[in-house]
Design an enzyme around this catalytic site. Structure first.
Site, PDB file in Angstrom:
ATOM      1  N   LYS A  31       0.810  -1.227   0.000  1.00 33.43           N
ATOM      2  CA  LYS A  31       0.000   0.000   0.000  1.00 33.43           C
ATOM      3  C   LYS A  31       0.843   1.277   0.000  1.00 33.43           C
ATOM      4  O   LYS A  31       0.579   2.194  -0.786  1.00 33.43           O
ATOM      5  CB  LYS A  31      -0.917  -0.057   1.236  1.00 33.43           C
ATOM      6  CG  LYS A  31      -1.429   1.275   1.728  1.00 33.43           C
ATOM      7  CD  LYS A  31      -2.150   1.125   3.047  1.00 33.43           C
ATOM      8  CE  LYS A  31      -1.233   0.948   4.228  1.00 33.43           C
ATOM      9  NZ  LYS A  31      -0.912   2.122   5.015  1.00 33.43           N
TER      10      LYS A  31
ATOM     11  N   ARG B 174      -8.536   3.849  10.177  1.00 31.47           N
ATOM     12  CA  ARG B 174      -8.144   2.457  10.427  1.00 31.47           C
ATOM     13  C   ARG B 174      -9.086   1.751  11.392  1.00 31.47           C
ATOM     14  O   ARG B 174      -8.892   0.569  11.664  1.00 31.47           O
ATOM     15  CB  ARG B 174      -6.747   2.453  11.038  1.00 31.47           C
ATOM     16  CG  ARG B 174      -5.648   1.980  10.106  1.00 31.47           C
ATOM     17  CD  ARG B 174      -4.365   2.064  10.896  1.00 31.47           C
ATOM     18  NE  ARG B 174      -3.300   1.266  10.382  1.00 31.47           N
ATOM     19  CZ  ARG B 174      -2.262   1.739   9.713  1.00 31.47           C
ATOM     20  NH1 ARG B 174      -2.190   3.007   9.410  1.00 31.47           N
ATOM     21  NH2 ARG B 174      -1.295   0.929   9.340  1.00 31.47           N
TER      22      ARG B 174
ATOM     23  N   ARG C 132      11.571  -9.934   4.502  1.00 31.29           N
ATOM     24  CA  ARG C 132      12.327  -8.674   4.509  1.00 31.29           C
ATOM     25  C   ARG C 132      13.593  -8.790   5.360  1.00 31.29           C
ATOM     26  O   ARG C 132      13.557  -9.359   6.455  1.00 31.29           O
ATOM     27  CB  ARG C 132      11.472  -7.550   5.094  1.00 31.29           C
ATOM     28  CG  ARG C 132      10.419  -7.083   4.165  1.00 31.29           C
ATOM     29  CD  ARG C 132       9.835  -5.813   4.725  1.00 31.29           C
ATOM     30  NE  ARG C 132       8.391  -5.896   4.709  1.00 31.29           N
ATOM     31  CZ  ARG C 132       7.569  -5.002   5.249  1.00 31.29           C
ATOM     32  NH1 ARG C 132       8.019  -3.986   5.889  1.00 31.29           N
ATOM     33  NH2 ARG C 132       6.284  -5.136   5.168  1.00 31.29           N
TER      34      ARG C 132
ATOM     35  N   ARG D 235      14.238  -6.840  10.715  1.00 34.38           N
ATOM     36  CA  ARG D 235      13.872  -5.617  11.439  1.00 34.38           C
ATOM     37  C   ARG D 235      13.014  -5.992  12.657  1.00 34.38           C
ATOM     38  O   ARG D 235      12.251  -6.953  12.589  1.00 34.38           O
ATOM     39  CB  ARG D 235      13.065  -4.732  10.491  1.00 34.38           C
ATOM     40  CG  ARG D 235      13.241  -3.282  10.735  1.00 34.38           C
ATOM     41  CD  ARG D 235      12.497  -2.511   9.675  1.00 34.38           C
ATOM     42  NE  ARG D 235      13.336  -2.264   8.503  1.00 34.38           N
ATOM     43  CZ  ARG D 235      12.866  -1.801   7.346  1.00 34.38           C
ATOM     44  NH1 ARG D 235      11.610  -1.562   7.192  1.00 34.38           N
ATOM     45  NH2 ARG D 235      13.689  -1.585   6.352  1.00 34.38           N
TER      46      ARG D 235
ATOM     47  N   ARG E 286       0.265  -7.559  13.700  1.00 32.00           N
ATOM     48  CA  ARG E 286      -0.191  -6.491  12.796  1.00 32.00           C
ATOM     49  C   ARG E 286      -1.294  -6.990  11.864  1.00 32.00           C
ATOM     50  O   ARG E 286      -2.217  -6.268  11.536  1.00 32.00           O
ATOM     51  CB  ARG E 286       0.993  -5.932  12.002  1.00 32.00           C
ATOM     52  CG  ARG E 286       2.002  -5.225  12.894  1.00 32.00           C
ATOM     53  CD  ARG E 286       3.124  -4.591  12.108  1.00 32.00           C
ATOM     54  NE  ARG E 286       2.641  -3.436  11.359  1.00 32.00           N
ATOM     55  CZ  ARG E 286       3.317  -2.871  10.359  1.00 32.00           C
ATOM     56  NH1 ARG E 286       4.471  -3.349   9.979  1.00 32.00           N
ATOM     57  NH2 ARG E 286       2.808  -1.828   9.739  1.00 32.00           N
TER      58      ARG E 286
HETATM   59  P1  AMP Z   1       1.745   2.587   8.700  1.00 31.38           P
HETATM   60  O1  AMP Z   1       3.019   3.232   8.316  1.00 31.38           O
HETATM   61  O2  AMP Z   1       0.531   3.195   8.033  1.00 31.38           O
HETATM   62  O3  AMP Z   1       1.767   1.085   8.584  1.00 31.38           O
HETATM   63  O4  AMP Z   1       1.535   2.889  10.273  1.00 31.38           O
HETATM   64  C1  AMP Z   1       2.499   2.468  11.229  1.00 31.38           C
HETATM   65  C2  AMP Z   1       1.852   2.341  12.602  1.00 31.38           C
HETATM   66  O5  AMP Z   1       1.339   3.619  13.026  1.00 31.38           O
HETATM   67  C3  AMP Z   1       0.654   1.408  12.670  1.00 31.38           C
HETATM   68  O6  AMP Z   1       1.036   0.077  12.858  1.00 31.38           O
HETATM   69  C4  AMP Z   1      -0.069   1.964  13.896  1.00 31.38           C
HETATM   70  O7  AMP Z   1       0.566   1.560  15.086  1.00 31.38           O
HETATM   71  C5  AMP Z   1       0.129   3.458  13.775  1.00 31.38           C
HETATM   72  N1  AMP Z   1      -0.971   4.106  13.015  1.00 31.38           N
HETATM   73  C6  AMP Z   1      -0.887   4.703  11.793  1.00 31.38           C
HETATM   74  N2  AMP Z   1      -2.076   5.192  11.411  1.00 31.38           N
HETATM   75  C7  AMP Z   1      -2.940   4.922  12.423  1.00 31.38           C
HETATM   76  C8  AMP Z   1      -4.336   5.167  12.628  1.00 31.38           C
HETATM   77  N3  AMP Z   1      -5.093   5.780  11.703  1.00 31.38           N
HETATM   78  N4  AMP Z   1      -4.891   4.738  13.790  1.00 31.38           N
HETATM   79  C9  AMP Z   1      -4.154   4.125  14.739  1.00 31.38           C
HETATM   80  N5  AMP Z   1      -2.850   3.850  14.603  1.00 31.38           N
HETATM   81  C10 AMP Z   1      -2.225   4.248  13.459  1.00 31.38           C
END
Ligand code: AMP
Length: 228
Positions: free
Chosen positions: A20, A94, A133, A166, A177
């Site tokens: 994504k 989310r 990865r 990582r 996740r």
């Molecule tokens: P991403 O880079 O989008 O995968 O986001 C990394 C991490 O940030 C996620 O695993 C969440 O812990 C947190 N995060 C990002 N966006 C949100 C959101 N809209 N609501 C809650 N946690 C978020």
């Protein structure tokens, strides 16, 4: 009716490992979107070790979501009033709490989402992608055991250092996740698919990156760009 010249504001969904964020980056460059990445806002806050950063560091390391209120405030603070750029949301909403709050933010800031785009990948494929990865702890170069293996197995092409997994790619965190996505974000994706089918489009994310990009591009071109 003439074709709108502006691309629609977009929300992009996809489980961890769906590609994504890479896709969002390519689309942002190609269509001139302002990418709005909540994950990036959070990682920057962790780097700065500010109030938000200290609060969220643990949740991020564990692969859990941070609380809805904090995210929504962070988003409000980072979005311009009446944005002049077209927006591409990567990582928000989310949860089912955040979804209606996006509607509030749209009204407040004066824009409208024209497309909810899902990059659909099965849990199994996502786990296989993430498990492969590897990263060089010395120079930060990244590899993938299947898609981009190093020339010498287990060692960095650049400086020969032994490659590592990582911390947030450990098996336990990867599963966590995926669980979080299935439990908290999938209902949001289903919600838009059922209640807003005209603005919702899913592309098959298990194809090559170029094929996914082509399908996403077409979905953007076919979506109506509302004014505002
Ligand atoms: P991403 O880079 O989008 O995968 O986001 C990394 C991490 O940030 C996620 O695993 C969440 O812990 C947190 N995060 C990002 N966006 C949100 C959101 N809209 N609501 C809650 N946690 C978020």
């Amino acid at each position: 009716m003439s074709r709108p010249s502006l691309p629609p504001n977009v929300v992009i969904f996809g489980r961890p490992g769906s590609g994504k964020s890479s896709l969002a980056e390519r689309l942002a460059t190609e269509f001139g979107y302002l990418a709005v990445r909540t994950g990036e806002f959070l990682r920057e806050a962790v780097q700065r070790q500010d109030f938000v950063g200290r609060r969220v560091a643990q949740a991020l390391a564990r692969g859990e979501l941070v609380d809805d209120e904090l995210i929504v405030n962070l988003l409000r603070g980072n979005l311009p009033d009446h944005p002049t750029d077209r927006l591409l949301f990567d990582g928000f909403p989310r949860t089912l709490v955040q979804a209606p709050l996006l509607g509030d933010i749209e009204s407040e800031k004066g824009f409208k989402i024209g497309l909810f785009l899902e990059i659909a990948v099965s849990r199994e494929v996502a786990i296989a992608r993430m498990s492969g990865r590897r990263v060089c702890p010395a120079c930060g170069a990244t590899y993938h055991l299947l898609n981009q293996p190093p020339r010498t197995p287990g060692h960095c092409d650049v400086d020969g250092s032994p490659l590592e997994v990582r911390r947030d790619d450990s098996t336990e965190v990867i599963r966590q996740r995926q669980d979080v996505y299935d439990r908290q974000t999938m209902p949001v994706v289903l919600y838009y698919g059922v209640h807003d089918p005209d603005r919702f489009h899913a592309v098959n994310g298990e194809q090559s990156m170029d094929a996914v990009l082509a399908d996403a591009r077409e979905a953007i071109r076919n979506a109506t760009a509302p004014s505002g």
